[in-house]
Design an enzyme around this catalytic site. Sequence first.
Site, PDB file in Angstrom:
ATOM      1  N   LYS A  51      74.940  48.958  41.553  1.00  0.00           N
ATOM      2  CA  LYS A  51      76.390  48.950  40.897  1.00  0.00           C
ATOM      3  C   LYS A  51      76.457  49.244  39.358  1.00  0.00           C
ATOM      4  O   LYS A  51      75.487  49.263  38.954  1.00  0.00           O
ATOM      5  CB  LYS A  51      76.761  47.481  41.011  1.00  0.00           C
ATOM      6  CG  LYS A  51      76.110  46.392  40.367  1.00  0.00           C
ATOM      7  CD  LYS A  51      76.596  44.975  40.530  1.00  0.00           C
ATOM      8  CE  LYS A  51      75.784  43.966  39.860  1.00  0.00           C
ATOM      9  NZ  LYS A  51      76.472  42.717  40.023  1.00  0.00           N
ATOM     10  N   TYR A 272      81.448  47.274   6.997  1.00  0.00           N
ATOM     11  CA  TYR A 272      82.848  46.904   7.078  1.00  0.00           C
ATOM     12  C   TYR A 272      82.965  45.235   6.321  1.00  0.00           C
ATOM     13  O   TYR A 272      81.867  44.509   6.700  1.00  0.00           O
ATOM     14  CB  TYR A 272      83.450  46.619   8.399  1.00  0.00           C
ATOM     15  CG  TYR A 272      84.224  47.940   8.685  1.00  0.00           C
ATOM     16  CD1 TYR A 272      85.249  48.542   8.156  1.00  0.00           C
ATOM     17  CD2 TYR A 272      83.526  48.768  10.011  1.00  0.00           C
ATOM     18  CE1 TYR A 272      85.540  49.777   8.487  1.00  0.00           C
ATOM     19  CE2 TYR A 272      83.850  49.922  10.446  1.00  0.00           C
ATOM     20  CZ  TYR A 272      84.955  50.490   9.873  1.00  0.00           C
ATOM     21  OH  TYR A 272      85.621  51.576  10.119  1.00  0.00           O
TER      22      TYR A 272
END
EC number: 5.1.1.1
Length: 377
Positions: A51, A272
Amino acid sequence: MDSDILVSRTRTNTTAQGATGYLTIDLAALGRNYRKLVSMLAPVRAGAVVKANAYGLGAERVATTLYGEGCRHFFVAQFVEAVRLRPTLARDAQIFVLNGLQPGNEIACAERGIVPVLNSLTQWRQWSATARMLKRCLPAVLQFDTGMSRLGFPEEERSELAAALGDGSNVEILFIMSHLASADDMESDQNGEQLAEMARIADEFPGFDISFANSGGVFLGDAYHGVLARPGIALYGGAPHAGGNNPMEPVVSLDVAVVQTRTVPAGAKVGYGGAHVTQRKMRLATIAAGYADGLPRSLGDRGAVYYNDIRLPIVGRVSMDSATVDVSALPEGALTLGSLVEVLGSNQTLEHIARDAGTISYEILTGLGDRYDKQYR
């Protein structure tokens, strides 16, 4: 990074030149991991969970490799994944949809020979009605909730399901299954509790084969194996249980390119928010991968990359497309534009990154973005 691999990239794969990162998937190691699990499980069969695009590694290449190793049972989570994978595999390979079907997918599922895992009476009725409409006997798997409270028939639906099966049905039940919630912790009491509940369900629904073990469950012992195990993370080199040595071979390596280097003084703000302030003169390198590429933002001031076996700490916040690392431990000029640093490899495993990021190896592996040059060997 092995120099011969780098030479191969630059000399034989011109489309890879200038890539900002190289994600290498070792299909031979994948095959050896599968064979290892097969030997541990014998005579029990081993399927494969593919998956989420085989945990991000490419479902078609992974499934084809595992098919070549003898795997015939492949598990995905969503119907769309099964549709994409079906043309890749021979008809003797079965593809199972763990989440079952959304309304409207039943006929397409039947036409493609895909097997739904039925998790509720609602899904059961929809699939049974489809079989009656098509005047065919359709295969399915029944999943039962044994204590995870996620997917599977709850206890209050079991008697009605048993009655429906007893009255005869146009649905062929290939096996019954459940999912272990704590198999990565070999000491967890929940493992034994779920095993006992699975035994009670087997008594209520006699005559059906059982699929129970996931990667961690393979290592819990024969009682957990059933007749078909469903390993996932262990195939891809992730540790099947917490603590101790990982018995599986690494399958993935990741090298990321340097974009820029600079020297900053003490007191410089990095990233940041100026979250990191340098305490000394420092040489920095910005690398071309960030949280959009699978490096979690939480690695800021916690994680690292490597160059020539030397740890290079990530400083400041990880950005969407880049991260900044302290390269002061390297000789000046060792890294320049295009130099590759190791994110995953001989110095750093999935588990190491997951630990530093405060998450699990599954999230790291499935989060690796699609901007890397993906190479199979």
